[in-house]
Structures are given as structure tokens and as C-alpha cells.
Design an enzyme around this catalytic site. Structure first.
Site, PDB file in Angstrom:
ATOM      1  CG  ASN A 208      -0.343  -0.581   2.516  1.00 42.36           C
ATOM      2  OD1 ASN A 208       0.452   1.224   2.885  1.00 42.36           O
ATOM      3  ND2 ASN A 208      -0.268  -1.673   2.927  1.00 42.36           N
ATOM      4  CG  ASP A 276      -7.213  -5.470   6.752  1.00 45.01           C
ATOM      5  OD1 ASP A 276      -6.623  -4.880   7.185  1.00 45.01           O
ATOM      6  OD2 ASP A 276      -8.015  -3.745   5.263  1.00 45.01           O
ATOM      7  CE  LYS A 286       8.731 -12.668 -13.655  1.00 43.84           C
ATOM      8  NZ  LYS A 286       9.340 -12.498 -14.799  1.00 43.84           N
ATOM      9  N   PRO A 304      -3.241 -11.931  10.637  1.00 47.70           N
ATOM     10  CG  PRO A 304      -1.057 -11.928  11.835  1.00 47.70           C
ATOM     11  CD  PRO A 304      -2.307 -12.360  10.369  1.00 47.70           C
ATOM     12  CG  ASP A 305      -6.553  -6.105  13.897  1.00 47.95           C
ATOM     13  OD1 ASP A 305      -5.722  -5.578  14.772  1.00 47.95           O
ATOM     14  OD2 ASP A 305      -7.789  -4.755  13.337  1.00 47.95           O
ATOM     15  CB  ILE A 306      -1.016  -5.852  15.116  1.00 45.99           C
ATOM     16  CG1 ILE A 306      -0.154  -7.230  13.627  1.00 45.99           C
ATOM     17  CG2 ILE A 306       0.203  -5.908  15.641  1.00 45.99           C
ATOM     18  CD1 ILE A 306       0.800  -6.249  12.777  1.00 45.99           C
ATOM     19  CG  PHE A 323      -2.298   6.248  13.615  1.00 45.64           C
ATOM     20  CD1 PHE A 323      -1.904   5.739  14.308  1.00 45.64           C
ATOM     21  CD2 PHE A 323      -2.418   6.844  13.083  1.00 45.64           C
ATOM     22  CE1 PHE A 323      -1.514   6.946  15.521  1.00 45.64           C
ATOM     23  CE2 PHE A 323      -1.729   8.335  13.698  1.00 45.64           C
ATOM     24  CZ  PHE A 323      -0.966   7.860  14.443  1.00 45.64           C
ATOM     25  CE  LYS A 337     -10.756   1.321  11.440  1.00 48.98           C
ATOM     26  NZ  LYS A 337     -10.264   1.026  10.281  1.00 48.98           N
TER      27      LYS A 337
END
Ligand code: C5P
Length: 397
Positions: A208, A276, A286, A304-306, A323, A337
């Protein structure tokens, strides 16, 4: 806070030297005295008269001034202080320090001192990013020299980027921290930052646009308040700050493991833009076009959602900050959230393309806590970081 302390302030030759005048005032306001040293180049930007008048003290300029040597030799001058501060620290001064040169009063004092040295670098962005400056900073860091700043922003030379000297108030905070009085001294804070890379095959990955700028600024601001910082970073564009423990990771799962290994901590600030999903059918070789026109199909699994893991885990830090980068209904989504993830605060921002925030140098955030939503005006990411670090210090006090 700095009552009775004595600061030897070396003012180098850069346009930011004018800020040294404000710095003198703020140091004195905090209770310390200033012994000013003006380099020859520094005296091109501010006059000895204004420095001396503000400091209420003699301004030292010349290594071979016999009166000074009779009154107070350079060795004594360098050691009578509690801390040596160099502001602005030009690329040239940093190079001299790294090389151990002693060809004028400032460099001789810096070589002769037995006290800690805090530098506030200030220079053109290209000079700051030059390999030689990076090298010199790494050497100085290894020697135990402390740094504050530089900030991102518009420069006197018209360019934009990192290289602006830290604001005098931030330098005073760093002075307090260096003298053991920082509000976060003795505290450990874990900061995550940057994007994660999720491999598709050995040469491709999903990522990202996070540059790591906000997380890096937060780690530096926490460090400046005296915290011991573990900085867990994905592959970011912005270089990690000096003076923190850097743990480099690539994927979300590596980041989760590194964060867990860094606990316990007094606070965790999760600024990373964690992917995500990861590709579960990533190829060991490759991937090749086979000429059939058939595109490969990637299968994803949730990472995993740290933040949630840290906020609900058995070693939960006292303060957990997340954040929320949103493009619509920022506050409502961020509030939801905060509840969902179990963190104490959410720093929410609008990252719609028009805002220029993702990858940019400014941020406009809303801080969501038990107390509700507090909207901060748009400001540099360094300033957001400083405000947040001060709030964290208050919360942990
Ligand atoms: O769910 P969302 O990605 O919007 O949440 C953002 C917050 O959660 C950020 O603080 C981010 O660092 C954290 N996060 C995390 N691990 C994930 C996803 C997000 O720590 N897998």
C-alpha cells in the site's frame, strides 16, 4: 524542569540560526543557563550582540582568544556544561564531529567534552539525504550523540522535505529528555510503522501507499521525550529515526511476531498500514504468462489484526493507540473501530486522494478516546507526532 542546569549551545551557520535565539529564551524559561558558542559561519546569520544579549552571557567565538584561555580554557568550557547542544547542526559540523576534527572552537569543544551532545540538524533536503550525511549520522549515533529533528517542511532555499531544524520547543523537550527529565524516561513504547509487503511470488508483492512518515515522526517524538522506543517497521520509504531500536519486517505476520516479542511495554502506538489479507497460494517460483491469456487467480486469507491482538492480549500495555485511515465518515468509522479493536485511543484521518495525506508531509487528525472526538487542525506530521507524544506522556504520568 531544567533548574540550575548549564547548556553549552553551539550555533552553527545555517539559516535556522535565527531559531537559536528563541531556543536560548526557552532554555532560560525552563530554568537553565546558556553559554553560547557561535561558529564563524553562525555569525554570518546571527550577531554575537543578539546572542550575547539574550543569553545574558559572553559569546565564545575564537579558539585562539587568549583572554578566554586565561579566563576559561576550551577544555574547561566544554566540561563545565551539563549538556552540549548544537543548533543548528549543519552538514559540515556533523561531518567534523563524525571525523573527530578540531579546527575551530566549536569542533574542539565537541571533541574535548565529556558530556552528552544533542544535535539539531538543519540543512537542505539533498544534503540531509546524501550518503555522506547518513554515514556521518550513523557514526555519531554509534558514538552516543543524541539527535532531535529535522522536521519535514518548506525550506528557506525553496525545496521541500526533511531538513528543517526542529522547533525550539521540541529541542527543549529533547534537552529535558537528555538530562533524564523527559516525561517518558523509563517508559517503553512499541511503535509499528510503514506498509507491509505480502508476497505473490518471489518477485511480486501486494503493498500500500504508506510511506512510514507519521510512524517515524511519532517514534522520534516519543524518543525525544525520553522513552525507550521499539520501532517495528515494514518496508517504508522514510528512513527510521536514530536513537530507537529498529526491527525491520516485511509481512503482517512478521510484524505481529516482532510486536509480541517487543512486549511488555507501557504503551503501543500502531501506525502501520498493515495489509488486511495475504496471498495463501503465493508461488515459490516466478509466475509466468503461458500465452493462453488466462490470468492467475490469487486466494487470500485474513492477516492477524496486530492492534486487536495487543489490545486484548495478556501483556496489554497500559495505553494502546490505533490509527484509522478512512475515506468516508471518518469519525463514525473510527469510533466503531476503537470499540471493535479494544484500544484506548484512535487517531483517525481522512486519506482520500484529494487530501494528499497518504505519503504526504501533513496530516489532519481526530483523536478519539473515552473523552470523545478531538479534532486537531491540519499540521505537519512532526507536529502531530509531538502533540500525540505529549498526550501519551500525560496519560502515562
Ligand atoms: O482495521 P484497520 O486496518 O482500519 O485498522 C487500522 C489500525 O489497526 C491501525 O492502527 C493499524 O496499525 C492496525 N492494524 C493492525 N493489524 C492489522 C490491521 C490493522 O495492527 N492486520
Amino acid at each position: 524542569m531544567l533548574a540550575g542546569k548549564r547548556i553549552l549551545l553551539i550555533i552553527g551557520g545555517g539559516i535556522a540560526a535565527y531559531k537559536a535565539l528563541e531556543l536560548i529564551r526557552l532554555i532560560q524559561k525552563a530554568g537553565a543557563s546558556v553559554v553560547p558558542v557561535l561558529t564563524r559561519a553562525g555569525a554570518e546569520f546571527v550577531t554575537p550582540l543578539s546572542v550575547g544579549a539574550l543569553a545574558g552571557a559572553k559569546v565564545y567565538q575564537d579558539l585562539f582568544d587568549l583572554t578566554d584561555e586565561a579566563e576559561m580554557g576550551h577544555i574547561q568550557l566544554s566540561r563545565a556544561a551539563d549538556l552540549v547542544v548544537v543548533a543548528p547542526a549543519t552538514a559540515d559540523l556533523l561531518a567534523k564531529m563524525a571525523g573527530g576534527r578540531a579546527d575551530d572552537l566549536a569542533s574542539t569543544l565537541l571533541l574535548a567534552t565529556d558530556k552528552r551532545v544533542l544535535v539539531a540538524p538543519a540543512m537542505n533536503v539533498r544534503m540531509w539525504e546524501h550518503a555522506a550525511t547518513r554515514r556521518n549520522l550513523a557514526v555519531l549515533r554509534g558514538d552516543g550523540v543524541l539527535t532531535v529533528g529535522p522536521d519535514d517542511g518548506e525550506m528557506a532555499c525553496g525545496e521541500y522535505g526533511p531538513g528543517r531544524m526542529a522547533e525550539p520547543a521540541a529541542i527543549v523537550e529533547a534537552i529535558k529528555a537528555a538530562l533524564g527529565g523527559g516525561p517518558l524516561s523509563g517508559r517503553h513504547v512499541v511503535v509499528t510503522s510503514g506498509p507491509t509487503h505480502e508476497p505473490v511470488d518471489p518477485v511480486r508483492y501486494i503493498a500500500n501507499r504508506s510511506s512510514g512518515a507519521q510512524g517515524t515522526a511519532i517514534a522520534a517524538a516519543l524518543r525525544d521525550l525520553g522513552a525507550r522506543v521499539t520501532f517495528v517497521t515494514g518496508p517504508a520509504v522514510v528512513a527510521p529515526p536514530v536513537g530507537v531500536m529498529v526491527v525491520r519486517v516485511e509481512t503482517a505476520r512478521e510484524m505481529a511476531a516482532a510486536v509480541e516479542a517487543a512486549l511488555p511495554a507501557d504503551a503501543a502506538v500502531m501506525t502501520a498500514a498493515v495489509a488486511d489479507w495475504r496471498v495463501v497460494n503465493a508461488s515459490a517460483q516466478k509466475m509466468k504468462k503461458d500465452g493462453s491469456g488466462k490470468a492467475p487467480v490469487l486466494e487470500f486469507a485474513e492477516n492477524p489484526d496486530i492492534l486487536a491482538l495487543v489490545a486484548t492480549g495478556s501483556s496489554r500495555p497500559r495505553l494502546v493507540v490505533g490509527f484509522a485511515a478512512e475515506t468516508t465518515d471518518v469519525v463514525a468509522h473510527a469510533m466503531a473501530k476503537r470499540a471493535r479493536k479494544g484500544c484506548d485511543w484512535i487517531v483517525a484521518n481522512d486519506v482520500s486522494p484529494g487530501t494528499g495525506i497518504m505519503g504526504g508531509t501533513e496530516n489532519e487528525v481526530v483523536l478519539i478516546s473515552d473523552a470523545g472526538a478531538e479534532a486537531w487542525p491540519r499540521m505537519g506530521k512532526g507536529e502531530v507526532a509531538r502533540r500525540l507524544a505529549l498526550k501519551i506522556a500525560e496519560a502515562l504520568a
